[in-house]
Motif scaffolding. Structure first.
Motif, PDB file in Angstrom:
ATOM      1  N   MET A   1       0.837  -1.195   0.000  1.00  0.00           N
ATOM      2  CA  MET A   1       0.000   0.000   0.000  1.00  0.00           C
ATOM      3  C   MET A   1       0.878   1.254   0.000  1.00  0.00           C
ATOM      4  N   ALA A   2       1.914   1.260   0.831  1.00  0.00           N
ATOM      5  CA  ALA A   2       2.802   2.420   0.918  1.00  0.00           C
ATOM      6  C   ALA A   2       3.491   2.677  -0.419  1.00  0.00           C
ATOM      7  N   SER A   3       3.954   1.624  -1.058  1.00  0.00           N
ATOM      8  CA  SER A   3       4.622   1.836  -2.342  1.00  0.00           C
ATOM      9  C   SER A   3       3.622   2.278  -3.404  1.00  0.00           C
ATOM     10  N   THR A   4       2.371   1.882  -3.257  1.00  0.00           N
ATOM     11  CA  THR A   4       1.339   2.332  -4.186  1.00  0.00           C
ATOM     12  C   THR A   4       1.094   3.835  -4.034  1.00  0.00           C
ATOM     13  N   VAL A   5       1.204   4.340  -2.806  1.00  0.00           N
ATOM     14  CA  VAL A   5       1.097   5.789  -2.593  1.00  0.00           C
ATOM     15  C   VAL A   5       2.185   6.505  -3.394  1.00  0.00           C
ATOM     16  N   VAL A   6       3.406   6.015  -3.277  1.00  0.00           N
ATOM     17  CA  VAL A   6       4.519   6.628  -4.002  1.00  0.00           C
ATOM     18  C   VAL A   6       4.279   6.534  -5.507  1.00  0.00           C
ATOM     19  N   TYR A   7       3.864   5.364  -5.973  1.00  0.00           N
ATOM     20  CA  TYR A   7       3.600   5.164  -7.392  1.00  0.00           C
ATOM     21  C   TYR A   7       2.532   6.148  -7.888  1.00  0.00           C
ATOM     22  N   SER A   8       1.441   6.267  -7.114  1.00  0.00           N
ATOM     23  CA  SER A   8       0.347   7.144  -7.549  1.00  0.00           C
ATOM     24  C   SER A   8       0.758   8.619  -7.554  1.00  0.00           C
ATOM     25  N   LEU A   9       1.706   8.996  -6.694  1.00  0.00           N
ATOM     26  CA  LEU A   9       2.200  10.372  -6.693  1.00  0.00           C
ATOM     27  C   LEU A   9       3.048  10.665  -7.929  1.00  0.00           C
ATOM     28  N   ILE A  10       3.769   9.658  -8.391  1.00  0.00           N
ATOM     29  CA  ILE A  10       4.636   9.817  -9.558  1.00  0.00           C
ATOM     30  C   ILE A  10       3.841   9.702 -10.858  1.00  0.00           C
ATOM     31  N   HIS A  11       2.889   8.761 -10.885  1.00  0.00           N
ATOM     32  CA  HIS A  11       2.125   8.470 -12.104  1.00  0.00           C
ATOM     33  C   HIS A  11       0.682   8.928 -11.946  1.00  0.00           C
ATOM     34  N   LYS A  12       0.476  10.203 -11.980  1.00  0.00           N
ATOM     35  CA  LYS A  12      -0.862  10.754 -11.763  1.00  0.00           C
ATOM     36  C   LYS A  12      -1.829  10.436 -12.908  1.00  0.00           C
ATOM     37  N   ASP A  13      -1.303  10.052 -14.056  1.00  0.00           N
ATOM     38  CA  ASP A  13      -2.154   9.762 -15.206  1.00  0.00           C
ATOM     39  C   ASP A  13      -2.508   8.277 -15.328  1.00  0.00           C
ATOM     40  N   MET A  14      -2.224   7.505 -14.305  1.00  0.00           N
ATOM     41  CA  MET A  14      -2.444   6.066 -14.351  1.00  0.00           C
ATOM     42  C   MET A  14      -3.934   5.726 -14.366  1.00  0.00           C
ATOM     43  N   ASP A  15      -4.249   4.550 -14.875  1.00  0.00           N
ATOM     44  CA  ASP A  15      -5.599   4.010 -14.782  1.00  0.00           C
ATOM     45  C   ASP A  15      -5.675   3.299 -13.431  1.00  0.00           C
ATOM     46  N   THR A  16      -6.417   3.869 -12.504  1.00  0.00           N
ATOM     47  CA  THR A  16      -6.413   3.338 -11.139  1.00  0.00           C
ATOM     48  C   THR A  16      -6.987   1.927 -11.058  1.00  0.00           C
ATOM     49  N   ASN A  17      -7.997   1.610 -11.871  1.00  0.00           N
ATOM     50  CA  ASN A  17      -8.559   0.258 -11.823  1.00  0.00           C
ATOM     51  C   ASN A  17      -7.535  -0.785 -12.261  1.00  0.00           C
ATOM     52  N   ASP A  18      -6.789  -0.479 -13.317  1.00  0.00           N
ATOM     53  CA  ASP A  18      -5.740  -1.405 -13.767  1.00  0.00           C
ATOM     54  C   ASP A  18      -4.667  -1.568 -12.691  1.00  0.00           C
ATOM     55  N   MET A  19      -4.265  -0.455 -12.091  1.00  0.00           N
ATOM     56  CA  MET A  19      -3.244  -0.521 -11.045  1.00  0.00           C
ATOM     57  C   MET A  19      -3.731  -1.350  -9.856  1.00  0.00           C
ATOM     58  N   ILE A  20      -4.978  -1.155  -9.463  1.00  0.00           N
ATOM     59  CA  ILE A  20      -5.532  -1.904  -8.338  1.00  0.00           C
ATOM     60  C   ILE A  20      -5.560  -3.392  -8.663  1.00  0.00           C
ATOM     61  N   GLU A  21      -6.032  -3.757  -9.840  1.00  0.00           N
ATOM     62  CA  GLU A  21      -6.096  -5.182 -10.215  1.00  0.00           C
ATOM     63  C   GLU A  21      -4.706  -5.812 -10.265  1.00  0.00           C
ATOM     64  N   GLU A  22      -3.744  -5.096 -10.844  1.00  0.00           N
ATOM     65  CA  GLU A  22      -2.374  -5.621 -10.916  1.00  0.00           C
ATOM     66  C   GLU A  22      -1.791  -5.790  -9.512  1.00  0.00           C
ATOM     67  N   THR A  23      -2.047  -4.836  -8.642  1.00  0.00           N
ATOM     68  CA  THR A  23      -1.531  -4.906  -7.271  1.00  0.00           C
ATOM     69  C   THR A  23      -2.169  -6.066  -6.512  1.00  0.00           C
ATOM     70  N   ILE A  24      -3.465  -6.261  -6.694  1.00  0.00           N
ATOM     71  CA  ILE A  24      -4.142  -7.389  -6.037  1.00  0.00           C
ATOM     72  C   ILE A  24      -3.525  -8.705  -6.493  1.00  0.00           C
ATOM     73  N   GLU A  25      -3.315  -8.857  -7.789  1.00  0.00           N
ATOM     74  CA  GLU A  25      -2.710 -10.098  -8.296  1.00  0.00           C
ATOM     75  C   GLU A  25      -1.300 -10.285  -7.735  1.00  0.00           C
ATOM     76  N   PHE A  26      -0.552  -9.206  -7.662  1.00  0.00           N
ATOM     77  CA  PHE A  26       0.790  -9.257  -7.080  1.00  0.00           C
ATOM     78  C   PHE A  26       0.729  -9.733  -5.631  1.00  0.00           C
ATOM     79  N   MET A  27      -0.203  -9.178  -4.861  1.00  0.00           N
ATOM     80  CA  MET A  27      -0.346  -9.564  -3.446  1.00  0.00           C
ATOM     81  C   MET A  27      -0.747 -11.025  -3.316  1.00  0.00           C
ATOM     82  N   MET A  28      -1.639 -11.473  -4.143  1.00  0.00           N
ATOM     83  CA  MET A  28      -2.092 -12.874  -4.047  1.00  0.00           C
ATOM     84  C   MET A  28      -0.935 -13.836  -4.334  1.00  0.00           C
TER      85      MET A  28
END
Length: 188
Positions: free
Chosen positions: A155-182
């Motif tokens: 979650m903390a690294s996602t905060v940093v990522y979202s600060l750097i990549h403000k133009d990201m698709d948040t749904n894609d990022m969330i799904e990729e992060t969930i898969e990474f966590m699993m």
């Protein structure tokens, strides 16, 4: 939380995330909240008191949302996926709050110790979800405590990522992060 405390909560988060804890003043928090300084002191004794309040209330909000969104789920893996989703949704929605948490994690002052103690409550909640999945044989049951901390780390690294990549698709990022966590928790 009453209306005045909610306004102060939001103003303090804004001040702490933009200027840092030490450079923020009670005057600025009162001004941002649109309340008299006396009103601020009526509710809080000090800036430390405000900080403790926002961290405690903010993490309760996260915990309550996790419990609420998982209570209807039976499958432990689906619960873990929902924990990831809720965390990430809230990080994006309340980025200023999470910036405040991350900025105050390190150090030996009482404030930092209190923050770590409050975070431990959150980690224990996550451990419960992980233990449930491990007991069902759905994930690797080793190092549950470490995995709970890793949930926060991602979650903390996602905060940093979202600060750097403000133009990201948040749904894609969330799904990729969930898969990474699993994958990281050893989903079987």
């Amino acid at each position: 939380m009453n209306k005045t405390k909610k306004i102060i909560f939001e103003a303090a988060i804004k001040a702490f995330s933009q200027k840092g804890y030490h450079k923020s003043t009670m005057d600025e928090i009162a001004e941002t909240a649109g309340v008299a300084k006396g009103t601020l002191y009526y509710h809080f004794k000090s800036k430390e008191d405000i900080f403790r309040f926002i961290i405690d209330e903010g993490l309760k909000m996260v915990e309550d949302e996790i419990v609420d969104r998982t209570k209807h789920l039976d499958n432990p893996i689906e619960k873990l996926r929902m924990v990831c989703k809720v965390q990430l949704d809230l990080v994006i929605k309340y980025i200023e709050f999470f910036k405040t948490i991350l900025s105050q994690m390190w150090g030996d002052e009482e404030r930092q110790s209190q923050l770590r103690e409050i975070l431990n409550r959150y980690f224990r909640l996550i451990e419960g979800y992980l233990k449930e999945a491990a007991d069902a044989g759905l994930i690797d049951g080793n190092d549950i405590k470490v995995k709970a901390f890793n949930f926060f780390g991602v979650m903390a690294s996602t905060v940093v990522y979202s600060l750097i990549h403000k133009d990201m698709d948040t749904n894609d990022m969330i799904e990729e992060t969930i898969e990474f966590m699993m994958r990281g928790i050893g989903k079987r």
